[in-house]
Design an enzyme around this catalytic site. Structure first.
Site, mmCIF file in Angstrom:
data_model
loop_
_atom_site.group_PDB
_atom_site.id
_atom_site.type_symbol
_atom_site.label_atom_id
_atom_site.label_comp_id
_atom_site.label_asym_id
_atom_site.label_seq_id
_atom_site.Cartn_x
_atom_site.Cartn_y
_atom_site.Cartn_z
ATOM 1 N N TYR A 17 0.832 -1.206 0.000
ATOM 2 C CA TYR A 17 0.000 0.000 0.000
ATOM 3 C C TYR A 17 0.869 1.261 0.000
ATOM 4 O O TYR A 17 0.599 2.219 -0.735
ATOM 5 C CB TYR A 17 -0.912 -0.033 1.224
ATOM 6 C CG TYR A 17 -1.928 1.069 1.310
ATOM 7 C CD1 TYR A 17 -3.112 1.014 0.568
ATOM 8 C CD2 TYR A 17 -1.739 2.153 2.163
ATOM 9 C CE1 TYR A 17 -4.059 2.013 0.671
ATOM 10 C CE2 TYR A 17 -2.681 3.166 2.265
ATOM 11 C CZ TYR A 17 -3.837 3.088 1.520
ATOM 12 O OH TYR A 17 -4.777 4.089 1.619
ATOM 13 N N LYS A 70 0.904 4.085 -2.898
ATOM 14 C CA LYS A 70 0.540 5.476 -2.624
ATOM 15 C C LYS A 70 1.694 6.431 -2.915
ATOM 16 O O LYS A 70 1.475 7.572 -3.335
ATOM 17 C CB LYS A 70 0.067 5.616 -1.166
ATOM 18 C CG LYS A 70 -1.288 4.964 -0.908
ATOM 19 C CD LYS A 70 -2.355 5.458 -1.872
ATOM 20 C CE LYS A 70 -3.753 5.050 -1.455
ATOM 21 N NZ LYS A 70 -4.778 5.492 -2.439
#
Length: 253
Positions: free
Chosen positions: A154, A158
């Site tokens: 993640y 991002k």
């Protein structure tokens, strides 16, 4: 396109949480909104809510990581609402685990939705934006881009969204298209509630811990992110591009 014509926005991952809040806000700003999520029935209620309030909205089901589904979805938006010139790439999933426990499927799934999805949606929508000589791309990053234990996939996705955003700004600026990213901190959503359950903590305890760490002494809400999106999507934000705005209740390094 003249400014008295209604802008059309596409918000991905809009069935709930931040995406739903953004869809509501852009509709309140006077835009027609395509409420897009994996399952059309899951986002129908948001579209119906906007329509009931006097706005124009369309529920669209599509897997943002599938090129054919993306092309069909964007074509449908253009035909039923008008040329999409505002895109909010919000769709996202989490598959948290420590590096040595994380399997390839969980890495690939997160990259597919966040990065591949943003790439495909932006590529499809920019054709309309460049033709209209106006466009706003708003990508959802996260404070996790700075690093977060148990989120190597993640966090990488991002952080990638931020590089993606800055490059879009360079390539598309001469066509009247801006690209900016918003990096939320702790926001009260179904996803963070699921995170609390997964780690064996009550949601109230998790929110309390987050609020104690925030400079403003509270956790964030979807409308906090929607306010930032509203600015980046506005006509007046045409000289702001390639930026990453941390909306986290305090400074971020």
């Amino acid at each position: 396109m003249t400014t008295n014509q209604q802008r059309v926005a596409v918000v991905t991952g809009a069935a709930r949480g931040i995406g739903a809040g953004v869809a509501r806000r852009l509709a309140a700003d006077g835009m027609a909104v395509a409420v897009l999520d994996l399952d059309e029935s899951s986002c129908a209620s948001i579209a119906e809510e906007i329509t009931a309030g006097g706005g124009r909205a369309l529920a669209v089901g599509a897997d943002v990581s599938d090129p054919e589904q993306v092309e069909v979805a964007v074509r449908r938006v253009a035909e039923e609402l008008g040329a999409p010139t505002v895109l909010v790439n919000n769709a996202g999933i989490i598959r948290d685990n420590l590096l040595f426990k994380m399997d390839v499927a969980d890495w690939d799934a997160v990259m597919a939705v966040h990065l591949r999805g943003a790439f495909l949606m932006t590529k499809a929508c920019q054709a309309h934006m460049t033709q209209e000589k106006f466009g706003r791309v708003i990508n959802l990053s996260s404070t996790s881009a700075l690093g977060n234990r148990g989120q190597v996939n993640y966090s990488a996705a991002k952080a990638g969204m931020q590089g993606f955003t800055k490059t879009l700004a360079i390539e598309l600026g001469k066509f009247g298209v801006t690209a900016n990213a918003i990096a939320p901190g702790f926001i009260e959503t179904e996803m963070t509630a699921e995170t609390a359950a997964r780690i064996g903590m009550s949601f109230e305890d998790l929110k309390r811990m987050a609020s104690e760490q925030a400079a403003v002494a509270r956790t964030g809400r979807p409308e906090d992110i929607a306010h930032a999106v509203s600015f980046f999507a506005s006509e007046g934000a045409g000289f702001t591009t390639g930026q990453v705005l941390y909306v986290a209740g305090g400074p971020c390094d």
